[in-house]
Scaffold this motif. Structure first.
Motif, PDB file in Angstrom:
ATOM      1  N   PHE A 138       0.856  -1.213   0.000  1.00 10.74           N
ATOM      2  CA  PHE A 138       0.000   0.000   0.000  1.00 10.74           C
ATOM      3  C   PHE A 138       0.881   1.248   0.000  1.00 10.74           C
ATOM      4  CE2 PHE A 138      -3.167   2.863   2.153  1.00 10.74           C
ATOM      5  CZ  PHE A 138      -4.077   2.858   1.100  1.00 10.74           C
ATOM      6  N   GLU A 139       0.671   2.132  -0.962  1.00 14.07           N
ATOM      7  CA  GLU A 139       1.522   3.308  -1.120  1.00 14.07           C
ATOM      8  C   GLU A 139       1.310   4.350  -0.020  1.00 14.07           C
ATOM      9  OE1 GLU A 139       3.953   4.014  -3.301  1.00 14.07           O
ATOM     10  OE2 GLU A 139       3.767   1.937  -3.974  1.00 14.07           O
ATOM     11  N   ASP A 140       0.202   4.289   0.690  1.00 16.06           N
ATOM     12  CA  ASP A 140      -0.061   5.280   1.755  1.00 16.06           C
ATOM     13  C   ASP A 140       0.308   4.721   3.130  1.00 16.06           C
ATOM     14  OD1 ASP A 140      -0.871   7.900   2.385  1.00 16.06           O
ATOM     15  OD2 ASP A 140      -2.833   7.198   3.074  1.00 16.06           O
ATOM     16  N   ARG A 141       1.207   3.726   3.146  1.00 19.19           N
ATOM     17  CA  ARG A 141       1.550   3.092   4.420  1.00 19.19           C
ATOM     18  C   ARG A 141       2.272   4.040   5.362  1.00 19.19           C
ATOM     19  NH1 ARG A 141       4.532   0.675   0.433  1.00 19.19           N
ATOM     20  NH2 ARG A 141       6.784   1.064   0.421  1.00 19.19           N
ATOM     21  N   ALA A 142       2.966   5.048   4.800  1.00 20.22           N
ATOM     22  CA  ALA A 142       3.671   5.996   5.683  1.00 20.22           C
ATOM     23  C   ALA A 142       2.680   6.732   6.596  1.00 20.22           C
ATOM     24  CB  ALA A 142       4.471   6.994   4.837  1.00 20.22           C
ATOM     25  N   TYR A 143       1.520   7.092   6.062  1.00 20.57           N
ATOM     26  CA  TYR A 143       0.514   7.776   6.884  1.00 20.57           C
ATOM     27  C   TYR A 143      -0.006   6.853   7.982  1.00 20.57           C
ATOM     28  CZ  TYR A 143      -3.718  10.227   8.232  1.00 20.57           C
ATOM     29  OH  TYR A 143      -4.691  10.864   8.960  1.00 20.57           O
ATOM     30  N   ILE A 144      -0.201   5.544   7.622  1.00 18.63           N
ATOM     31  CA  ILE A 144      -0.697   4.596   8.618  1.00 18.63           C
ATOM     32  C   ILE A 144       0.328   4.413   9.725  1.00 18.63           C
ATOM     33  CG2 ILE A 144      -1.418   2.193   8.980  1.00 18.63           C
ATOM     34  CD1 ILE A 144      -2.535   2.220   6.155  1.00 18.63           C
ATOM     35  N   GLU A 145       1.586   4.282   9.341  1.00 20.76           N
ATOM     36  CA  GLU A 145       2.630   4.107  10.356  1.00 20.76           C
ATOM     37  C   GLU A 145       2.692   5.318  11.277  1.00 20.76           C
ATOM     38  OE1 GLU A 145       6.023   3.401   7.942  1.00 20.76           O
ATOM     39  OE2 GLU A 145       5.492   1.317   7.478  1.00 20.76           O
ATOM     40  N   ASN A 157      -5.314  16.425   9.040  1.00 19.98           N
ATOM     41  CA  ASN A 157      -3.878  16.678   8.911  1.00 19.98           C
ATOM     42  C   ASN A 157      -3.603  17.586   7.718  1.00 19.98           C
ATOM     43  OD1 ASN A 157      -2.711  14.776  11.017  1.00 19.98           O
ATOM     44  ND2 ASN A 157      -4.097  13.419   9.878  1.00 19.98           N
ATOM     45  N   LEU A 158      -2.404  18.116   7.673  1.00 20.34           N
ATOM     46  CA  LEU A 158      -2.013  19.062   6.625  1.00 20.34           C
ATOM     47  C   LEU A 158      -2.033  18.388   5.253  1.00 20.34           C
ATOM     48  CD1 LEU A 158       0.936  20.860   8.419  1.00 20.34           C
ATOM     49  CD2 LEU A 158      -1.390  21.684   8.093  1.00 20.34           C
ATOM     50  N   PRO A 159      -2.175  19.195   4.211  1.00 19.97           N
ATOM     51  CA  PRO A 159      -2.185  18.620   2.853  1.00 19.97           C
ATOM     52  C   PRO A 159      -0.923  17.793   2.570  1.00 19.97           C
ATOM     53  CG  PRO A 159      -2.877  20.903   2.814  1.00 19.97           C
ATOM     54  CD  PRO A 159      -2.383  20.640   4.182  1.00 19.97           C
ATOM     55  N   ARG A 160      -1.125  16.701   1.839  1.00 20.69           N
ATOM     56  CA  ARG A 160      -0.015  15.802   1.482  1.00 20.69           C
ATOM     57  C   ARG A 160      -0.361  15.110   0.171  1.00 20.69           C
ATOM     58  NH1 ARG A 160      -1.251  10.448   2.699  1.00 20.69           N
ATOM     59  NH2 ARG A 160      -3.256  10.163   3.803  1.00 20.69           N
ATOM     60  N   SER A 171      -2.109  12.798  -5.750  1.00 18.57           N
ATOM     61  CA  SER A 171      -2.960  13.996  -5.678  1.00 18.57           C
ATOM     62  C   SER A 171      -2.892  14.569  -4.274  1.00 18.57           C
ATOM     63  CB  SER A 171      -4.413  13.656  -6.035  1.00 18.57           C
ATOM     64  OG  SER A 171      -4.913  12.669  -5.149  1.00 18.57           O
ATOM     65  N   GLN A 172      -3.080  15.904  -4.181  1.00 21.01           N
ATOM     66  CA  GLN A 172      -3.040  16.600  -2.888  1.00 21.01           C
ATOM     67  C   GLN A 172      -4.344  16.319  -2.107  1.00 21.01           C
ATOM     68  OE1 GLN A 172      -1.158  19.405  -1.197  1.00 21.01           O
ATOM     69  NE2 GLN A 172       0.496  18.167  -2.046  1.00 21.01           N
ATOM     70  N   THR A 193      -9.699  10.553   3.239  1.00 19.68           N
ATOM     71  CA  THR A 193      -8.893  11.599   2.573  1.00 19.68           C
ATOM     72  C   THR A 193      -9.825  12.449   1.717  1.00 19.68           C
ATOM     73  OG1 THR A 193      -8.384  10.164   0.707  1.00 19.68           O
ATOM     74  CG2 THR A 193      -6.847  10.145   2.566  1.00 19.68           C
ATOM     75  N   ILE A 194      -9.633  13.769   1.781  1.00 18.13           N
ATOM     76  CA  ILE A 194     -10.430  14.738   1.029  1.00 18.13           C
ATOM     77  C   ILE A 194      -9.544  15.399  -0.013  1.00 18.13           C
ATOM     78  CG2 ILE A 194     -11.842  16.824   1.188  1.00 18.13           C
ATOM     79  CD1 ILE A 194     -13.083  14.453   2.559  1.00 18.13           C
ATOM     80  N   ARG A 195     -10.068  15.518  -1.238  1.00 20.55           N
ATOM     81  CA  ARG A 195      -9.302  16.172  -2.300  1.00 20.55           C
ATOM     82  C   ARG A 195      -9.020  17.630  -1.931  1.00 20.55           C
ATOM     83  NH1 ARG A 195     -13.361  13.612  -5.295  1.00 20.55           N
ATOM     84  NH2 ARG A 195     -12.658  11.804  -6.484  1.00 20.55           N
ATOM     85  N   MET A 196      -7.786  18.018  -1.967  1.00 16.84           N
ATOM     86  CA  MET A 196      -7.433  19.420  -1.723  1.00 16.84           C
ATOM     87  C   MET A 196      -7.978  20.296  -2.837  1.00 16.84           C
ATOM     88  SD  MET A 196      -6.072  21.184   0.546  1.00 16.84           S
ATOM     89  CE  MET A 196      -5.610  22.906   0.740  1.00 16.84           C
ATOM     90  N   TYR A 197      -8.114  19.719  -4.014  1.00 17.83           N
ATOM     91  CA  TYR A 197      -8.653  20.483  -5.147  1.00 17.83           C
ATOM     92  C   TYR A 197     -10.110  20.882  -4.873  1.00 17.83           C
ATOM     93  CZ  TYR A 197     -10.365  21.527  -9.830  1.00 17.83           C
ATOM     94  OH  TYR A 197     -10.950  22.142 -10.901  1.00 17.83           O
ATOM     95  N   ALA A 198     -10.876  19.951  -4.256  1.00 13.99           N
ATOM     96  CA  ALA A 198     -12.274  20.271  -3.939  1.00 13.99           C
ATOM     97  C   ALA A 198     -12.360  21.366  -2.887  1.00 13.99           C
ATOM     98  CB  ALA A 198     -13.000  19.015  -3.457  1.00 13.99           C
ATOM     99  N   VAL A 199     -11.447  21.315  -1.891  1.00 17.21           N
ATOM    100  CA  VAL A 199     -11.424  22.362  -0.872  1.00 17.21           C
ATOM    101  C   VAL A 199     -11.080  23.705  -1.496  1.00 17.21           C
ATOM    102  CG1 VAL A 199     -10.300  23.137   1.253  1.00 17.21           C
ATOM    103  CG2 VAL A 199     -10.857  20.717   0.945  1.00 17.21           C
TER     104      VAL A 199
END
Length: 747
Positions: A138-145, A157-160, A171-172, A193-199
């Protein structure tokens, strides 16, 4: 004598206030500019703050709605709880497919969501809308860890950058996680996760690129996003709003060139208006000053011409101050005018009141019409009325004090206006003393004063005064007569009606035709009623209440005068005082002078017959309670003495008991027991045993009688019961007591 004002008088007048005028106007213009400028900036800043807070609140509310809706769906679906609780390999492919499809449907329902996935702690498996994945794939494992290390961080959390698989385009997003099961579970982790583009699009939609600027920073002051990709300068930023929920800082302001353009325009307009005002004011001052010089000179000449010759020497120095001289002259003139008008008004009121008094009493009728024409209390068409009636309004309760003249005049005016509202009536009202208002009602028609109209008019007066002045009046309406010569008859009948206000004035209005034909007091009848009342009162029954009701019914039916009613009640109080006032201290207090004075005062001030009966009945109830208490106390003590004497004489009777006493004295056994406990502080049985043991002690000490004989003499059937009672009281048996020679009893 002509006074020549100095030629430079107008110049002197201008110089006295012209500099102050210029300084004041200049300061006001300058302050206006500053105030408008500052107010504009403050209002702009407030408006910008409101707009920014609205944007922040809208974003927070949108994300909170998404979070709440997803948590409700996750919590409501048992499949996700089963996924978190299961071990690897326990779930079927169909179950995995259905659970992933459920996440996909949640994703499709929210446009702003980039992804939703569940992380299972037991085996590090991840459920996404695409299916199951291992953590290492899973490519988002850093966030889980990071979430596993910082379990307390449950906010946004801050945009990533975010992607699920290696070949996905990042995507942000902004993310938040929740531990499952809610609220503090440790079986798994939900990540949203929420699209930063939508915000960003939502922020752009809520800002106007032509007027305002908005940029978003993190708490370390790093720029994250600028609305509409604009680059604001530092001077344009007016407000900073921190969102603790999002962990972001929103900076906002107004674009350069828009904030002060209209303010500058307003400032220039103010300056122009101020300059024009100054020029116009200067021109007006010069014109008005020159124009007013001539009238002031004429006024001064006339004042000086009216000054007495003896005061010329004193007035000469004041010519140097012309305005002060004018002021003193006008003040003196105004004071004289006010005094004259006040005296004239007071004389007019006195003459009008005296005219009405003479009319009611039938005096000085030869000059009445001449005085009536002079004082003009009525309209011209009512000066010679064809029908006239007198209405007397008498206050209930306390009189108006002498310092309430304004209220009196107001009431007079109100009454006259209410009469004159009926176009066929003319009204004239005057006060007779501080209690009685006389209203004369005239009509220019022979049958104009209909009795029903007069009754309706009196009701209007009564209701209006009660509602607006909180005063209560009783109205007496006199007979209608045909002219001024017969007006005394109308006044006399109205006055007689007020003497029956308690019996006739139930609606606060008494018509003269309601008066009884015979109004003599039936003295014998009422004195007999008073005597019967006192007799019933003395018998301590309830008959006195019936007698009191009958007496007041007779008052109403016979329609006797208020004075006679109060006189009869005073006689009743005196009879009761003579009959019961000396029986006890409590009754003496009820007939004390201060109590009776207050009772008479309350009866005098009562407005209705029912009110008088209620006041008298309350006092009579208290007197009756005290009187009954005295009687009961006397019979109570007499009963106790008889019981004591009887028991002392018959205590050796074996049949003596509470039942025997109740039959002998016609009282209940409980009441006899109560009397003993109250008087001797012991029970009847204890009192009886005390008498028997005392006599037994005397017989044992002074005689050689057998124990059995002594038991019979003191009221016991056998020696056994006697011995048991004797030992309980004396502590030894009767035989031992005799052997000790009565010493044990003495001890």
């Amino acid at each position: 004598m002509k006074v020549n004002l100095k030629r430079n008088w107008h110049t002197k007048l201008m110089y006295s206030y012209f500099p102050i005028f210029l300084l004041t106007i200049s300061i006001l213009i300058f302050l206006s500019f500053l105030i408008v400028n500052e107010l504009s900036r403050n209002e702009t800043q407030k408006a910008d703050m409101i707009s920014t807070r609205y944007i922040v609140d809208t974003l927070e509310r949108s994300l909170s709605d998404i979070e709440l809706r997803l948590l409700e769906d996750i919590g409501a679906n048992k499949a996700y709880s089963r996924f978190l609780e299961a071990e690897q390999g326990q779930l079927s492919s169909q179950f995995i497919y259905d659970a992933a499809s459920g996440l996909g449907r949640m994703l499709d329902q929210q446009d702003m969501i980039q992804s939703i996935y569940l992380y299972r702690m037991s085996d590090s498996q991840i459920l996404t809308p695409r299916g199951m994945m291992r953590l290492e794939d899973f490519e988002d494992r850093a966030y889980i860890e990071q979430a596993l290390k910082d379990r307390e961080n449950l906010g946004w959390n801050l945009p990533r950058d975010y992607k699920e698989r290696s070949f996905d385009i990042p995507s942000q997003v902004i993310s938040m996680n929740k531990w499952l099961p809610l609220p503090w579970g440790g079986e798994g982790l939900l990540v949203i996760t929420i699209r930063m583009y939508a915000v960003e699009r939502q922020i752009d939609n809520m800002t106007n690129e032509k007027l305002s600027v908005l940029q978003v920073r993190d708490k370390s002051d790093n720029l994250i996003y600028t609305a509409h990709q604009m680059d604001p300068s530092a001077d344009e930023i007016l407000n900073r709003v921190t969102s603790d929920k999002l962990g972001l800082v929103f900076e906002s302001g107004i674009q350069s060139g828009q904030l002060y353009s209209w303010v500058s325009l307003v400032s220039y307009v103010w300056i122009g208006i101020g300059l024009l005002t100054i020029v116009g004011a200067v021109a007006g001052l010069i014109y008005i000053t020159r124009r007013n010089t001539r009238p002031i000179q004429l006024i001064m000449n006339r004042i000086q011409a009216l000054q007495p010759r003896a005061e010329e020497d004193e007035a000469a120095p004041s010519v140097k101050d012309e305005l002060a001289l004018i002021d003193r002259a006008l003040e003196h003139l105004i004071a004289q005018t006010v005094d004259y008008e006040k005296q004239h008004h007071e004389n007019l009121l006195i003459h009008r009141r005296q005219l009405l008094v003479d009319l009611m009493e039938g005096e000085r009728m030869d000059s009445f019409r001449q005085r009536l024409r002079h004082l003009q209390p009525l309209e011209e068409r009512f000066m010679e009325p064809k029908s006239v009636a007198v209405l007397i309004a008498e206050m209930n309760g306390d009189d108006l004090s002498t310092n309430q003249n304004i209220l009196k005049i107001a009431l007079m005016n109100v009454v006259e206006e209410l009469v004159q509202n009926e176009t066929q009536f003319g009204g004239w009202a005057e006060w007779f003393g501080n209690r009685r208002l006389i209203v004369l009602i005239a009509s220019d028609e022979q049958e104009g004063l209909d009795r029903e109209l007069l009754m309706d008019l009196a009701k209007q007066m009564h209701m209006w005064i009660a509602e607006n002045f909180r005063l209560r009046f009783t109205f007496g309406i006199g007979r209608t007569v045909s002219g001024w010569e017969e007006i005394t008859r109308s006044y006399a009948s109205a006055d007689a009606g007020l003497q029956h206000r308690l019996t006739l004035g139930k609606d606060a209005i008494v018509l003269s035709e309601q008066l009884p034909d015979r109004i003599e007091l039936q003295s014998y009848k009422y004195l007999q009623m008073l005597a019967d009342f006192v007799r019933e009162f003395r018998l301590t029954g309830d008959g006195w209440r019936t007698q009191l009701d009958q007496m007041f019914v007779a008052f109403s039916e016979d329609q006797i005068t208020d004075h006679d009613i109060r006189m009869l009640l005073q006689a009743l109080i005196q009879m009761l005082s003579r009959e019961f006032g000396e029986l006890s201290e409590r009754l003496q207090s009820q007939f004390a002078e201060e109590i009776l004075t207050r009772l008479r005062s309350d009866i005098q001030q009562a407005e209705t017959l029912e009110g008088i009966q209620e006041i008298l009945q309350e006092w009579l109830k208290e007197v009756y309670r005290n009187y009954v208490s005295v009687n009961e106390t006397k019979s109570h003590r007499a009963m106790i003495n008889e019981l004591r004497i009887y028991i002392e004489e018959h205590f050796d009777d074996p049949d003596l008991s509470l039942k025997h006493l109740s039959d002998r004295f016609q009282i209940s056994g409980k009441y006899a027991s109560y009397l003993f406990k109250e008087e001797f502080e012991m029970k009847f049985v204890d009192f009886l045993v005390k008498l028997r043991v005392e006599k037994a002690c005397r017989l044992l000490s002074a005689s050689d009688m057998a124990i059995q004989d002594i038991a019979l003499q003191v009221g016991y059937a056998n020696a056994i019961s006697f011995g048991r009672v004797f030992k309980r009281i004396m502590g030894v048996t009767p035989g031992d007591y005799r052997k000790q020679g009565g010493k044990q009893g003495e001890q």
